[in-house]
Motif scaffolding. Sequence first.
Motif, PDB file in Angstrom:
ATOM      1  N   GLU A  28       0.846  -1.176   0.000  1.00 47.42           N
ATOM      2  CA  GLU A  28       0.000   0.000   0.000  1.00 47.42           C
ATOM      3  C   GLU A  28       0.891   1.238   0.000  1.00 47.42           C
ATOM      4  OE1 GLU A  28      -1.633  -3.190   2.783  1.00 47.42           O
ATOM      5  OE2 GLU A  28       0.265  -2.214   2.393  1.00 47.42           O
ATOM      6  N   PRO A  29       0.981   1.999  -1.107  1.00 44.96           N
ATOM      7  CA  PRO A  29       1.981   3.052  -1.207  1.00 44.96           C
ATOM      8  C   PRO A  29       1.764   4.207  -0.257  1.00 44.96           C
ATOM      9  CG  PRO A  29       0.487   3.104  -3.083  1.00 44.96           C
ATOM     10  CD  PRO A  29       0.192   1.864  -2.329  1.00 44.96           C
ATOM     11  N   ASP A  30       0.526   4.505   0.110  1.00 49.04           N
ATOM     12  CA  ASP A  30       0.260   5.672   0.940  1.00 49.04           C
ATOM     13  C   ASP A  30      -0.094   5.318   2.377  1.00 49.04           C
ATOM     14  OD1 ASP A  30       0.614   7.383  -1.257  1.00 49.04           O
ATOM     15  OD2 ASP A  30      -1.429   6.950  -1.925  1.00 49.04           O
ATOM     16  N   ALA A  31      -0.017   4.030   2.724  1.00 43.61           N
ATOM     17  CA  ALA A  31      -0.396   3.647   4.081  1.00 43.61           C
ATOM     18  C   ALA A  31       0.647   4.119   5.072  1.00 43.61           C
ATOM     19  CB  ALA A  31      -0.526   2.119   4.176  1.00 43.61           C
ATOM     20  N   PRO A  32       0.258   4.867   6.106  1.00 43.64           N
ATOM     21  CA  PRO A  32       1.231   5.274   7.122  1.00 43.64           C
ATOM     22  C   PRO A  32       1.785   4.051   7.823  1.00 43.64           C
ATOM     23  CG  PRO A  32      -0.993   5.723   7.870  1.00 43.64           C
ATOM     24  CD  PRO A  32      -1.097   5.293   6.435  1.00 43.64           C
ATOM     25  N   ARG A  33       3.058   4.129   8.258  1.00 36.74           N
ATOM     26  CA  ARG A  33       3.714   2.977   8.852  1.00 36.74           C
ATOM     27  C   ARG A  33       2.959   2.463  10.062  1.00 36.74           C
ATOM     28  NH1 ARG A  33       8.983   2.017   7.332  1.00 36.74           N
ATOM     29  NH2 ARG A  33       9.808   3.514   5.858  1.00 36.74           N
ATOM     30  N   GLY A  34       2.467   3.365  10.882  1.00 31.16           N
ATOM     31  CA  GLY A  34       1.809   2.931  12.105  1.00 31.16           C
ATOM     32  C   GLY A  34       0.496   2.235  11.865  1.00 31.16           C
ATOM     33  N   ALA A  35      -0.078   2.370  10.674  1.00 28.41           N
ATOM     34  CA  ALA A  35      -1.373   1.754  10.406  1.00 28.41           C
ATOM     35  C   ALA A  35      -1.284   0.573   9.467  1.00 28.41           C
ATOM     36  CB  ALA A  35      -2.319   2.802   9.801  1.00 28.41           C
ATOM     37  N   ARG A  36      -0.100   0.395   8.856  1.00 22.02           N
ATOM     38  CA  ARG A  36       0.006  -0.575   7.772  1.00 22.02           C
ATOM     39  C   ARG A  36      -0.413  -1.969   8.201  1.00 22.02           C
ATOM     40  NH1 ARG A  36       5.773  -1.320   5.995  1.00 22.02           N
ATOM     41  NH2 ARG A  36       5.655   0.926   5.834  1.00 22.02           N
ATOM     42  N   GLY A  37       0.146  -2.417   9.342  1.00 17.58           N
ATOM     43  CA  GLY A  37      -0.133  -3.785   9.776  1.00 17.58           C
ATOM     44  C   GLY A  37      -1.573  -3.998  10.170  1.00 17.58           C
ATOM     45  N   LEU A  38      -2.254  -2.953  10.638  1.00 13.69           N
ATOM     46  CA  LEU A  38      -3.629  -3.111  11.089  1.00 13.69           C
ATOM     47  C   LEU A  38      -4.557  -3.392   9.917  1.00 13.69           C
ATOM     48  CD1 LEU A  38      -3.818  -0.205  13.681  1.00 13.69           C
ATOM     49  CD2 LEU A  38      -3.204  -2.584  14.058  1.00 13.69           C
ATOM     50  N   ALA A  39      -4.146  -2.986   8.720  1.00 13.80           N
ATOM     51  CA  ALA A  39      -5.003  -3.188   7.554  1.00 13.80           C
ATOM     52  C   ALA A  39      -4.717  -4.498   6.831  1.00 13.80           C
ATOM     53  CB  ALA A  39      -4.816  -2.018   6.577  1.00 13.80           C
ATOM     54  N   ARG A  40      -3.563  -5.117   7.173  1.00 18.97           N
ATOM     55  CA  ARG A  40      -3.180  -6.320   6.441  1.00 18.97           C
ATOM     56  C   ARG A  40      -3.999  -7.529   6.834  1.00 18.97           C
ATOM     57  NH1 ARG A  40       3.383  -6.147   6.822  1.00 18.97           N
ATOM     58  NH2 ARG A  40       3.791  -4.703   5.140  1.00 18.97           N
ATOM     59  N   GLY A  41      -4.360  -7.604   8.091  1.00 21.19           N
ATOM     60  CA  GLY A  41      -5.035  -8.798   8.578  1.00 21.19           C
ATOM     61  C   GLY A  41      -4.045  -9.907   8.822  1.00 21.19           C
ATOM     62  N   GLY A  42      -4.507 -10.989   9.393  1.00 21.61           N
ATOM     63  CA  GLY A  42      -3.645 -12.145   9.604  1.00 21.61           C
ATOM     64  C   GLY A  42      -2.775 -12.000  10.824  1.00 21.61           C
ATOM     65  N   ARG A  43      -1.815 -11.049  10.787  1.00 19.60           N
ATOM     66  CA  ARG A  43      -0.858 -10.925  11.863  1.00 19.60           C
ATOM     67  C   ARG A  43      -1.155  -9.718  12.738  1.00 19.60           C
ATOM     68  NH1 ARG A  43       2.686 -11.305   7.516  1.00 19.60           N
ATOM     69  NH2 ARG A  43       3.629  -9.311   8.018  1.00 19.60           N
ATOM     70  N   SER A  44      -2.348  -9.198  12.712  1.00 18.55           N
ATOM     71  CA  SER A  44      -2.622  -7.909  13.356  1.00 18.55           C
ATOM     72  C   SER A  44      -2.488  -7.950  14.868  1.00 18.55           C
ATOM     73  CB  SER A  44      -4.017  -7.412  12.972  1.00 18.55           C
ATOM     74  OG  SER A  44      -5.007  -8.325  13.413  1.00 18.55           O
ATOM     75  N   ASP A  45      -2.835  -9.071  15.527  1.00 15.42           N
ATOM     76  CA  ASP A  45      -2.816  -9.096  16.984  1.00 15.42           C
ATOM     77  C   ASP A  45      -1.430  -8.801  17.524  1.00 15.42           C
ATOM     78  OD1 ASP A  45      -5.462  -9.652  16.963  1.00 15.42           O
ATOM     79  OD2 ASP A  45      -5.269 -11.786  17.430  1.00 15.42           O
ATOM     80  N   GLY A  46      -0.426  -9.564  17.068  1.00 16.22           N
ATOM     81  CA  GLY A  46       0.931  -9.339  17.548  1.00 16.22           C
ATOM     82  C   GLY A  46       1.470  -7.994  17.133  1.00 16.22           C
ATOM     83  N   GLN A  47       1.160  -7.559  15.917  1.00 18.95           N
ATOM     84  CA  GLN A  47       1.631  -6.262  15.455  1.00 18.95           C
ATOM     85  C   GLN A  47       1.018  -5.137  16.268  1.00 18.95           C
ATOM     86  OE1 GLN A  47       0.782  -6.447  11.233  1.00 18.95           O
ATOM     87  NE2 GLN A  47       2.939  -6.813  10.783  1.00 18.95           N
ATOM     88  N   GLN A  48      -0.242  -5.299  16.666  1.00 17.26           N
ATOM     89  CA  GLN A  48      -0.868  -4.239  17.451  1.00 17.26           C
ATOM     90  C   GLN A  48      -0.165  -4.047  18.783  1.00 17.26           C
ATOM     91  OE1 GLN A  48      -5.124  -3.656  17.744  1.00 17.26           O
ATOM     92  NE2 GLN A  48      -5.457  -5.093  16.074  1.00 17.26           N
ATOM     93  N   ILE A  49       0.339  -5.118  19.379  1.00 22.18           N
ATOM     94  CA  ILE A  49       1.046  -4.979  20.646  1.00 22.18           C
ATOM     95  C   ILE A  49       2.199  -3.998  20.501  1.00 22.18           C
ATOM     96  CG2 ILE A  49       2.512  -6.194  22.319  1.00 22.18           C
ATOM     97  CD1 ILE A  49       0.814  -8.697  21.825  1.00 22.18           C
ATOM     98  N   ILE A  50       2.993  -4.165  19.456  1.00 26.17           N
ATOM     99  CA  ILE A  50       4.149  -3.297  19.254  1.00 26.17           C
ATOM    100  C   ILE A  50       3.724  -1.907  18.815  1.00 26.17           C
ATOM    101  CG2 ILE A  50       6.226  -2.958  17.849  1.00 26.17           C
ATOM    102  CD1 ILE A  50       6.428  -5.088  20.083  1.00 26.17           C
TER     103      ILE A  50
END
Length: 563
Positions: free
Chosen positions: A94-116
């Motif tokens: 996603e070219p315009d996705a801010p770094r802090g939000a990128r993982g939240l939109a991907r799905g799959g690995r969001s739980d662990g990524q949200q912790i960090i």
Amino acid sequence: MAGEKDPFQRPVTRRGALIGLLSAGTVTALAGIAAAASRGSVTPLGGAVPPEPGNAGAGAWSWTEPLPGLDPTPTMRPTTRPTMRPTPPTPGREPDAPRGARGLARGGRSDGQQIIRLENVHRGSSGWKIRLPADDRREQIKAYASATSVDLGERIDFHVSVNPAQEFRIRVYRLGWYGGLGGRLMTSSPVLRGTTQRPPATDPVTGMVSCDWTRSWSLVIPKTWVSGLYLAVCTNEKGFQHAVPFVVRDDAHPGEVLVVLPFTTYQAYNPYPLDNRDGKSLYYGFTPGGVQAATLRSRAVSFDRPYADSGLPNHFDKDVAFIQWAEREGYDVTYATSVDLHAGRVSPRRHRVLVFPGHDEYWSTQMRRVVEEARHDGTHQVWLCANNMYWRVRFEPNAHGVEDRVMVCYKDMTDPVYHAGGPTVLWRTVDQPEQSVLGAQYVAIVGRPAPLVASGTDHWFWAGTKVREGQRFPRLVGVEADAIQSRYQLPAAVEHVSLSASPFYDPAGRRRMQNTSLYQAPSGAWVFVAGTFHWPLALSKPGWVEPRIQQATENLFRKLLAK
């Protein structure tokens, strides 16, 4: 303290906690979640967390104290977060996705990524950077911890000596991204009454230097804290400081990426006390005239002693640089130490990737067996420095029977103790070359930093970087270097590629070659070795950032974490 300014009550100015980390909407949403998630997470002993001395706030920061192993970097005071990656987006991202939000939109690995990600939304602090370091001659303040790591809910003890006797305080920081400030103040001790503790003792047989100090303060790690690398910064009345690094594990949360910090190598290089008289490391001791001498080195080192001078271990900046980058990217990371790997406190099978971010030279038989089994099971490995897994060591209990508080390495065949792990010598001496696991191994000290010369640039590793064959990255090869050495055993591999072929000169003026290595084991596990100490600096350290190296490293992690 009468008539003197109290360093524990210095005024501090704080500005906004986030510098371009997230979009405004994401900041609002995440900040609310973070506040709810962390409510009650920090319970300072002795009352509220006091103001921090010298905290520059979130809008300004600098490397005021050069870290060991590197020339000082010019002070930088950005008014906004430095531009870290001006390269074009890669396909599928996603070219315009801010770094802090990128993982939240991907799905799959969001739980662990949200912790960090949620952890790094908290207000940052520069107070973890040592500004007035104690030294080992006057020992204004010195300290060590009872363990290299503790799990959530466990207790860690701090043993502190001050000279002369005076009050002191301990502030505990977690290291991460935190809007570029690199740390977060987690809790603080009350003002403590300090004493000058007994001098360190030297073992007459091994030369090991150890301390037997009484406990000064204990901290039970709140279960709401996040796994990470922590610093306990001890400050005396005069403002002198000493840092004690330790890791907080989260054994209940596997995490996709396990970051293993090289505490065995930290201790091997530790010359405490660095007083030109009594100090010893596994490298040298001192003659009566105060000259370093390799013949006077110790054959064992103790974790029951402070790290020299400021308390920041040798090459600590390499680990910090990777941690800041990884947490800025929001990877699902959890942390452990090399001692944990030896003691069996972590199971690599629970993680998809093992990362060894810094100089990781000293390895026990148990440690090596763990990573070999992990590779066999398909767990990927990323080694971001050079000269890894070089010396074989063994562990012993200390005088009080506490396991794994002494690390032994005679570095020759004269080790007098029979041990199932074999003599404490070079791994390659006993026909177990490190590159049979890593894919490349130590070749030489780098006399002067040299360019890293890219090769194999049609490989997916370099995708999106626009790096051409033979392109040079100035001063990226530094300190020590690895190479793929055909005269030693190589690992079984489906694919083995050299991603750099970089000529450099060792201190004797001999021309050498450095290689960055990547191979895939038959199990499917990828093993990457950067082959230089400066790779992690290129990920995040001001004055060293290289966007194409960032992109290539992102390509690597994207491949290793792909479902």
